[in-house]
Design a protein around this motif. Sequence first.
Motif, PDB file in Angstrom:
ATOM      1  N   ARG A 259       0.857  -1.255   0.013  1.00  0.00           N
ATOM      2  CA  ARG A 259       0.141   0.019  -0.113  1.00  0.00           C
ATOM      3  C   ARG A 259       0.962   1.311   0.036  1.00  0.00           C
ATOM      4  N   ALA A 260       1.625   1.666   1.255  1.00  0.00           N
ATOM      5  CA  ALA A 260       2.627   2.741   0.946  1.00  0.00           C
ATOM      6  C   ALA A 260       3.873   2.207   1.423  1.00  0.00           C
ATOM      7  N   ASN A 261       4.672   2.061   0.656  1.00  0.00           N
ATOM      8  CA  ASN A 261       6.246   1.648   1.194  1.00  0.00           C
ATOM      9  C   ASN A 261       6.933   2.626   2.486  1.00  0.00           C
ATOM     10  N   GLY A 262       7.957   1.923   2.729  1.00  0.00           N
ATOM     11  CA  GLY A 262       8.464   2.669   3.816  1.00  0.00           C
ATOM     12  C   GLY A 262       9.088   4.077   3.227  1.00  0.00           C
ATOM     13  N   PHE A 263       9.626   4.193   2.024  1.00  0.00           N
ATOM     14  CA  PHE A 263      10.077   5.337   1.583  1.00  0.00           C
ATOM     15  C   PHE A 263       8.753   6.429   1.585  1.00  0.00           C
ATOM     16  N   GLU A 264       7.790   6.046   1.048  1.00  0.00           N
ATOM     17  CA  GLU A 264       6.665   6.789   0.879  1.00  0.00           C
ATOM     18  C   GLU A 264       6.227   7.349   2.445  1.00  0.00           C
ATOM     19  N   VAL A 265       6.397   6.379   3.400  1.00  0.00           N
ATOM     20  CA  VAL A 265       6.015   6.726   4.805  1.00  0.00           C
ATOM     21  C   VAL A 265       6.872   7.737   5.096  1.00  0.00           C
ATOM     22  N   LEU A 266       8.241   7.523   5.005  1.00  0.00           N
ATOM     23  CA  LEU A 266       9.424   8.636   5.312  1.00  0.00           C
ATOM     24  C   LEU A 266       9.231   9.982   4.715  1.00  0.00           C
ATOM     25  N   ARG A 267       8.732   9.907   3.536  1.00  0.00           N
ATOM     26  CA  ARG A 267       8.708  11.242   2.860  1.00  0.00           C
ATOM     27  C   ARG A 267       7.070  11.826   3.413  1.00  0.00           C
ATOM     28  N   HIS A 268       6.444  11.165   3.549  1.00  0.00           N
ATOM     29  CA  HIS A 268       5.063  12.001   4.466  1.00  0.00           C
ATOM     30  C   HIS A 268       5.621  12.645   5.448  1.00  0.00           C
ATOM     31  N   LEU A 269       5.987  11.885   6.328  1.00  0.00           N
ATOM     32  CA  LEU A 269       6.669  12.376   7.702  1.00  0.00           C
ATOM     33  C   LEU A 269       7.783  13.730   7.419  1.00  0.00           C
ATOM     34  N   HIS A 270       8.570  13.485   6.529  1.00  0.00           N
ATOM     35  CA  HIS A 270       9.481  14.338   6.318  1.00  0.00           C
ATOM     36  C   HIS A 270       8.657  15.721   6.094  1.00  0.00           C
ATOM     37  N   ASN A 271       7.583  15.477   5.027  1.00  0.00           N
ATOM     38  CA  ASN A 271       6.815  16.775   4.778  1.00  0.00           C
ATOM     39  C   ASN A 271       5.974  17.260   5.809  1.00  0.00           C
ATOM     40  N   HIS A 272       5.269  16.412   6.558  1.00  0.00           N
ATOM     41  CA  HIS A 272       4.428  17.036   7.593  1.00  0.00           C
ATOM     42  C   HIS A 272       4.804  17.051   8.900  1.00  0.00           C
ATOM     43  N   THR A 273       5.708  16.201   9.610  1.00  0.00           N
ATOM     44  CA  THR A 273       6.081  16.041  10.967  1.00  0.00           C
ATOM     45  C   THR A 273       7.780  15.635  11.012  1.00  0.00           C
ATOM     46  N   PRO A 274       8.487  16.534  10.389  1.00  0.00           N
ATOM     47  CA  PRO A 274       9.907  15.801  10.336  1.00  0.00           C
ATOM     48  C   PRO A 274      10.646  15.386  11.524  1.00  0.00           C
ATOM     49  N   GLU A 275      10.291  16.256  12.939  1.00  0.00           N
ATOM     50  CA  GLU A 275      10.748  15.760  13.960  1.00  0.00           C
ATOM     51  C   GLU A 275      10.585  14.311  14.375  1.00  0.00           C
ATOM     52  N   ILE A 276       9.465  13.794  13.848  1.00  0.00           N
ATOM     53  CA  ILE A 276       9.457  12.399  14.087  1.00  0.00           C
ATOM     54  C   ILE A 276      10.523  11.334  13.459  1.00  0.00           C
ATOM     55  N   LEU A 277      11.171  11.928  12.457  1.00  0.00           N
ATOM     56  CA  LEU A 277      12.110  11.071  11.765  1.00  0.00           C
ATOM     57  C   LEU A 277      13.293  10.852  12.636  1.00  0.00           C
ATOM     58  N   ARG A 278      13.387  11.419  13.625  1.00  0.00           N
ATOM     59  CA  ARG A 278      14.417  10.869  14.726  1.00  0.00           C
ATOM     60  C   ARG A 278      14.092   9.863  15.686  1.00  0.00           C
ATOM     61  N   ARG A 279      12.722   9.574  15.374  1.00  0.00           N
ATOM     62  CA  ARG A 279      12.238   8.264  16.364  1.00  0.00           C
ATOM     63  C   ARG A 279      12.341   7.051  15.498  1.00  0.00           C
ATOM     64  N   ILE A 280      12.691   7.012  14.166  1.00  0.00           N
ATOM     65  CA  ILE A 280      12.457   5.884  13.281  1.00  0.00           C
ATOM     66  C   ILE A 280      13.723   5.088  13.341  1.00  0.00           C
ATOM     67  N   ILE A 281      13.639   3.861  13.593  1.00  0.00           N
ATOM     68  CA  ILE A 281      14.478   2.892  13.341  1.00  0.00           C
ATOM     69  C   ILE A 281      14.150   1.918  12.119  1.00  0.00           C
ATOM     70  N   ILE A 282      15.130   1.935  10.975  1.00  0.00           N
ATOM     71  CA  ILE A 282      14.651   1.131   9.836  1.00  0.00           C
ATOM     72  C   ILE A 282      15.204  -0.136   9.981  1.00  0.00           C
ATOM     73  N   VAL A 283      14.349  -1.193   9.658  1.00  0.00           N
ATOM     74  CA  VAL A 283      14.639  -2.569   9.974  1.00  0.00           C
ATOM     75  C   VAL A 283      14.213  -3.283   8.595  1.00  0.00           C
ATOM     76  N   THR A 284      15.187  -3.602   7.719  1.00  0.00           N
ATOM     77  CA  THR A 284      14.740  -4.004   6.243  1.00  0.00           C
ATOM     78  C   THR A 284      15.694  -4.926   5.554  1.00  0.00           C
ATOM     79  N   ALA A 285      15.187  -5.677   4.609  1.00  0.00           N
ATOM     80  CA  ALA A 285      15.772  -6.742   3.861  1.00  0.00           C
ATOM     81  C   ALA A 285      16.147  -6.144   2.428  1.00  0.00           C
ATOM     82  N   ALA A 286      15.808  -4.916   2.486  1.00  0.00           N
ATOM     83  CA  ALA A 286      16.303  -4.138   1.172  1.00  0.00           C
ATOM     84  C   ALA A 286      17.883  -3.727   1.101  1.00  0.00           C
TER      85      ALA A 286
END
Length: 132
Positions: free
Chosen positions: A61-88
């Motif tokens: 539905r919305a991949n992690g990059f889309e989630v990150l872009r949305h947060l960056h555009n609307h609530t960038p302070e949340i980005l410091r709370r994110i830990i990426i765990v991926t097989a990418a």
Amino acid sequence: MDITSVDVLVIEDDMPIQRLLKHIVERLGFECDCADDGVEGLAAIRRRDPRVIILDLLLPRANGFEVLRHLHNHTPEILRRIIIVTAASESTWAGCKEVGMTRTLIRKPIDLELLCSEIKACHGASVAAGNA
């Protein structure tokens, strides 16, 4: 909408990995909520205001990059709370940095010691910054 805070939100579509991450978070003594895809994850972020977000990049539905872009555009302070765990691939980290990610990228299979350390550090930083 009433916002109720949660310690950690796991956004992961692979159910065995989601259950593992939830188990790890709860063993660390934190409250955990889960979302199965990026759309559900964004709704949960608005609803639960998590102190830490564990985010997979390869989501329906919305991949992690889309989630990150949305947060960056609307609530960038949340980005410091994110830990990426991926097989990418590791090269995906460049895309994460473009939207302001600075935390460690944890590749699957998951280094549990690193993950636990990052969750504790991220949670502590969030509480210290006033996101209680």
